[in-house]
Design an enzyme around this catalytic site. Structure first.
Site, short mmCIF file in Angstrom:
data_model
loop_
_atom_site.label_atom_id
_atom_site.label_comp_id
_atom_site.label_asym_id
_atom_site.label_seq_id
_atom_site.Cartn_x
_atom_site.Cartn_y
_atom_site.Cartn_z
N CYS A 402 0.88 -1.18 0.00
CA CYS A 402 0.00 0.00 0.00
C CYS A 402 0.91 1.23 0.00
O CYS A 402 1.78 1.34 -0.86
CB CYS A 402 -0.96 -0.03 1.18
N ASP A 407 -0.45 -1.30 7.08
CA ASP A 407 -1.88 -1.26 7.41
C ASP A 407 -2.69 -2.16 6.48
O ASP A 407 -3.13 -3.24 6.88
CB ASP A 407 -2.38 0.19 7.35
N ARG A 448 -1.99 2.83 16.25
CA ARG A 448 -3.33 2.56 15.73
C ARG A 448 -4.34 2.29 16.84
O ARG A 448 -5.51 2.64 16.72
CB ARG A 448 -3.29 1.38 14.76
N CYS A 837 -41.16 -50.12 -26.60
CA CYS A 837 -42.34 -49.91 -27.44
C CYS A 837 -43.49 -50.75 -26.90
O CYS A 837 -43.33 -51.54 -25.96
CB CYS A 837 -42.02 -50.26 -28.89
#
Length: 971
Positions: A402, A407, A448, A837
């Protein structure tokens, strides 16, 4: 000379400050916890310790660890509003404004950031727990704890990296000088030297170079992670970085896992490499990579950028950017458009406000959709599935990054490994996954989560790890039998991410934890989870070596009520009224609807929609006792040595294993929706619902702390016990099964004693009971009480239904092979189901095996077979015949057609003459016919014409086929 320092000297206990002398602590404390303040709310008692905030308001209570508190506000003079980091919100009412202000100040002082790392409660708790030998610390050896590099070496051996040819272990970051947020040992292509590695680190943001973390042993594709390249506005490039990306693809082609061109193979041991010999320049793999390229095995590397294209280009203004496709011709770049930490934080705050708002059925889901929380998780799962597709289906190496790579990158990488590798779905593997991808590779836990010595800037806070746990929760709901851990395991992880009780999630990186010696001075969350296997193990788990392909749409995701809504931990104290804050309790008197009302409304809406609720989500109090009983087959008692069992072999009443809230009549039991009320009443009164010991060895080694899994309102970690409804139901089913087995054995023993007293010999009475064998069901592992002697051999032909051939499957008769057309229709034989048949299926016969007692159309072959079966019903030594009964009527053969058994009755009197009797006697003697009564049962009556009066009759008997019938002509 060394002096032993006690915990009481380093972390002394303080005496509580009481608002009233009559107050006393209302909750048990854990090691290292001391109550600091005691006071009164409008309807109960409030207590503040160095670990938690506890408030009681009968019949419920509130229990919040201080590290979980995010914000605290004083509103409306008498109220304190508490907002937690796990989206829960609480409100406490006091009797006066001064009291409210004083308690607000006290709480704010305790949740303020610590001055030094030792001020965190985890250090005081560990010191006191070691002196008291608390839980897992009671064992002298720390065998359960992993050393610094244990997971790294074991992963190299398990994933079978070729450390003698394609890959090597670099020790360039041994002192965390190359990258302070990376682990000390890095796995790289063998053609990349440490000098090249240093140049690559200068080109990557925060020096987070591409490092390999996982390998597909089937096709050799690897998964790597890194940060963004520092391209900048001027479009800088790095030939060393380009070489590293190319070397990863070539190493994958060489160590593909499908061939063994090199002598070392893939079964290289984890200790077979020497760190010293890999510290400098090493031989290049240029020739081997050229060989792989000549064979056409080098595939393009898939670079997954978690950001959007606009965000990636915008980062060039700050010196970042994205790989230029022209400089990486052997790579493909894919943007996943995932939100950054700021958008995730705003979405989570909106979710917290929604969970605190009153429930509204008409617009609640619309408001939930507007928070975009489920949308963000859907994007994460979709990015992980794309990575899994490249690694598993396409066989391509994948590099994920990223902006900084700590993260969104660990979210995608860890989810991909969880989907690909069944090892990470076990308790041990999940610990390795979290330690590797989140802790050792530098997710900024302190910043965080806003704890410890982390950054004080609130813009750095974001529930990234909690969002990932929510994604794992969604996988557990969709695949309930593929994970060894249960939902309670994830709830505990979410709580202790912020609780400050364990040192596992303290600090921002491995280097910080080493510098602060966090591991040596705090408990590990993994030791606590391992010490309670009966509580955190999934009873439905079955090891399956398969890749998971989850549903990623928003409609397939569910809100994590156990964490966000607040039924799992404590509750809310609203208005000073009687409010239950225990798990599963009802929150009455709430001015804004209460959290329990919100949980019930969410539950009703989510589980009422079949589109939004997967079939594998019975955890949310759905009335599915039948399905729960069926799923009990997956319970293997041998897997849970610490499962709750009676200590002395005595029956344990059901009340000992039922939730703690049963003794509180105000609070409804959360088991009522899974078990009928009548069954609950029986279980409470009966003493047969026991959990007898599974094994004497298990009973001896049983942990005493695991006996009361569902009995105490608080766990040993000081938080409210979370009870998973499915696991609790499994315990009830297993207990009921064991009770039935015990009752049957007791009855069998009593019956044997009674037969012995009656005079029968012991060796003649159920001799097999002397050698009791525990027959195990292969599907479930549950002991079976049935015996092989009690089963009868069943013929498959008796139970197998007739399968008809579809009309469109045959274009010609299956007998004469004549093509069907408009004039020659198709007819199914009722016996074999094939198409014939009309000429090949003109016979008719009853088929009792198919419940067809009237003659139905069958083919000629089935007609012959059924006729043989009908003839076998008679005396095997005789031939069937059509006799006349006393009324002058003849009986036709039920297995023959009217054309085969033609009886031409001319004229017979109703009363038989002497000549007729002589003819019947002669017929019986020639054909050895038995009694006339037996013939009457086998043959149907055929009406004779009453006008027959002639006595001159000739009887001709022709036996064409003994098994097909008898043709009798009477002239």
């Amino acid at each position: 000379m060394f002096t032993m320092v006690k915990a009481s000297e380093v972390f002394p206990m303080r005496s509580p400050i009481k608002d009233s002398d009559s107050l006393a602590p209302v909750h048990p404390v854990i090691p290292g916890e001391c109550v600091l303040f005691l006071g009164e709310t409008r309807g109960g008692v409030i207590s503040l310790s160095n670990y938690r905030l506890y408030a009681s308001c009968p019949p419920g209570f509130l229990n919040i660890p201080l590290g979980l508190i995010d914000q605290l506000e004083q509103r409306d003079l008498f109220f304190i509003h508490i907002y937690c980091k796990d989206a829960r919100s609480y409100r406490i009412q006091f009797s006066s404004t001064n009291t409210c202000e004083e308690w607000s100040r006290r709480i704010m002082d305790e949740i303020s950031p610590p001055v030094k790392i030792e001020d965190i409660f985890a250090f005081a708790h560990f010191a006191w727990a070691c002196e008291t030998s608390f839980e897992e610390l009671s064992s002298s050896s720390s065998s359960g704890e992993m050393s610094d590099f244990t997971w790294f070496r074991s992963e190299l051996a398990r994933l079978r990296f070729d450390l003698q040819g394609a890959w090597r272990v670099s020790m360039a970051n041994m002192d965390h000088k190359l990258c302070p947020t990376y682990p000390q040992e890095l796995l790289l292509p063998a053609s990349i030297s440490d000098s090249v590695l240093e140049k690559v680190a200068q080109f990557r943001s925060a020096k987070r170079i591409p490092a390999v973390v996982w390998r597909n042993t089937a096709n050799g594709a690897v998964l790597a992670r890194c940060s963004q390249p520092e391209v900048g506005w001027l479009g800088w490039r790095s030939s060393d970085d380009e070489e590293l990306v190319r070397a990863i693809a070539e190493a994958c082609a060489y160590d593909s896992g499908t061939t063994s061109r090199h002598s070392s193979g893939s079964d290289i041991s984890s200790g077979s490499y020497d760190p010293v010999c890999h510290s400098g320049e090493i031989p290049s793999l240029k020739d081997l990579s050229a060989e792989a390229a000549a064979r056409g095995e080098v595939r393009k590397v898939l670079i997954i950028d978690a950001r959007s294209y606009a965000a990636a280009v915008g980062n060039r203004a700050r010196g970042g950017g994205v790989e230029c496709p022209e400089y990486y011709p052997n790579a493909e770049i894919l943007f996943m458009n995932l939100a950054n930490i700021h958008r995730i934080r705003n979405s989570f705050q909106a979710l917290r406000s929604l969970c605190h708002a009153p429930p509204d059925q008409t617009s609640w889901f619309q408001a939930l959709d507007s928070t975009k929380w489920l949308h963000h998780m859907s994007g994460l799962l979709r990015a992980s599935v794309r990575s899994v597709t490249a690694l598993q289906t396409e066989g391509r190496p994948v590099i994920v990054h990223c902006s900084d790579g700590w993260d969104r990158t660990p979210q995608i990488v860890s989810l991909s490994q969880l989907l690909l590798d069944p090892y990470y779905r076990t308790l041990e593997g999940f610990q390795v996954l979290v330690e590797k991808e989140w802790l050792d590779f530098g997710h900024k836990m302190a910043d965080r989560c806003g704890q410890g010595l982390g950054c004080s800037d609130v813009n750095e806070r974001s529930p990234i790890f909690l969002q990932w746990l929510d994604c794992v929760h969604q996988l557990l709901l969709q695949f309930p039998c593929h994970f060894e851990f249960n939902l309670t395991f994830l709830v505990k992880l979410a709580e202790h991410t912020y609780s400050n009780l364990f040192g596992t999630f303290l600090a921002n990186s491995l280097s910080e934890r080493r510098r602060l010696r966090v591991k040596e001075r705090t408990r590990s969350i993994w030791g606590y989870l391992r010490s309670h296997p009966g509580k955190f193990r999934n009873f439905l788990f079955v090891r399956r070596d398969e890749v998971l392909w989850p549903r990623c749409e928003v409609r397939d995701l569910l809100l994590w009520q156990d964490v966000y809504v607040g039924e799992g931990v404590g509750g809310s104290l609203l208005g000073g009224k009687e409010v239950s804050s225990s798990q599963g309790g009802s929150r009455e008197g709430s001015e804004n609807g209460g959290e329990n009302g919100l949980a019930e409304e969410i539950d009703k809406l989510q589980n009422g929609s079949k589109e939004s609720t997967p079939d594998v989500c019975p955890e949310y109090r759905r009335k599915s006792s039948d399905s729960s009983e069926e799923s009990a087959g997956c319970l293997d008692p041998s897997q849970f040595p610490n499962f709750p069992q009676p200590a002395n072999g005595q029956p344990v009443p059901a009340s000992n294993t039922t939730p703690r809230l049963e003794r509180r009549s105000v609070i409804e039991s959360s088991t009522d929706t899974l078990v009928p009320e009548s069954e609950l009443q029986k279980s409470k009164k009966s003493h047969n619902y026991t959990l007898p010991p599974l094994n004497t060895q298990f009973e001896e080694t049983m942990n005493s702390s695991s006996i009361s899994v569902f009995s105490d309102p608080l766990d040993s970690d000081g938080l409210v016990a979370h009870h998973n409804q499915v696991q609790r139901r499994m315990v009830e089913i297993f207990s009921s099964h064991q009770a039935e087995v015990t009752a049957l054995r007791r009855d069998l023993h009593m019956s044997r004693l009674a037969l012995t007293q009656a005079g029968l010999k012991t060796d003649q009475i159920l001799s097999q009971e002397e050698h009791q064998e525990h027959f195990m069901d292969g599907r479930s592992g549950v002991e079976s009480t049935t015996s092989e002697v009690s089963w009868e051999a069943v013929d498959d032909t008796e139970t197998r239904p007739t399968l008809w051939v579809p009309d469109h499957a045959a274009s010609s008769c299956m007998g004469c092979h004549t093509q069907f057309w408009f004039g020659r229709r198709k007819h199914h034989c009722r016996s074999c189901g094939r198409l014939f048949c009309s000429e090949c299926s003109e016979q008719a016969v009853p088929i009792p095996a198919e419940q067809l007692y009237q003659p139905v159309r069958v083919c000629d072959q089935c007609f012959m077979h059924l006729s043989q079966l009908a003839g076998a019903c008679l005396d095997p030594t005789t031939q069937p015949v059509i006799p006349c009964d006393n009324t002058g009527q003849e009986k036709e053969n039920p297995t023959a057609d009217n054309e085969e058994t033609a009886v031409d009755a001319a004229t017979l009197d109703q009363s038989p003459t002497s000549e007729e009797k002589a003819v019947e006697k002669q017929l019986e003697e020639r054909l050895n016919i038995g009694a006339a009564e037996c013939q009457v049962e086998q043959l149907d009556k055929i009406e004779l014409k009453p006008e027959a009066t002639s006595c001159n009759k000739e009887v001709e008997v022709e036996v064409n086929n003994p098994s097909s019938g008898v043709e009798v002509k009477v002239n």
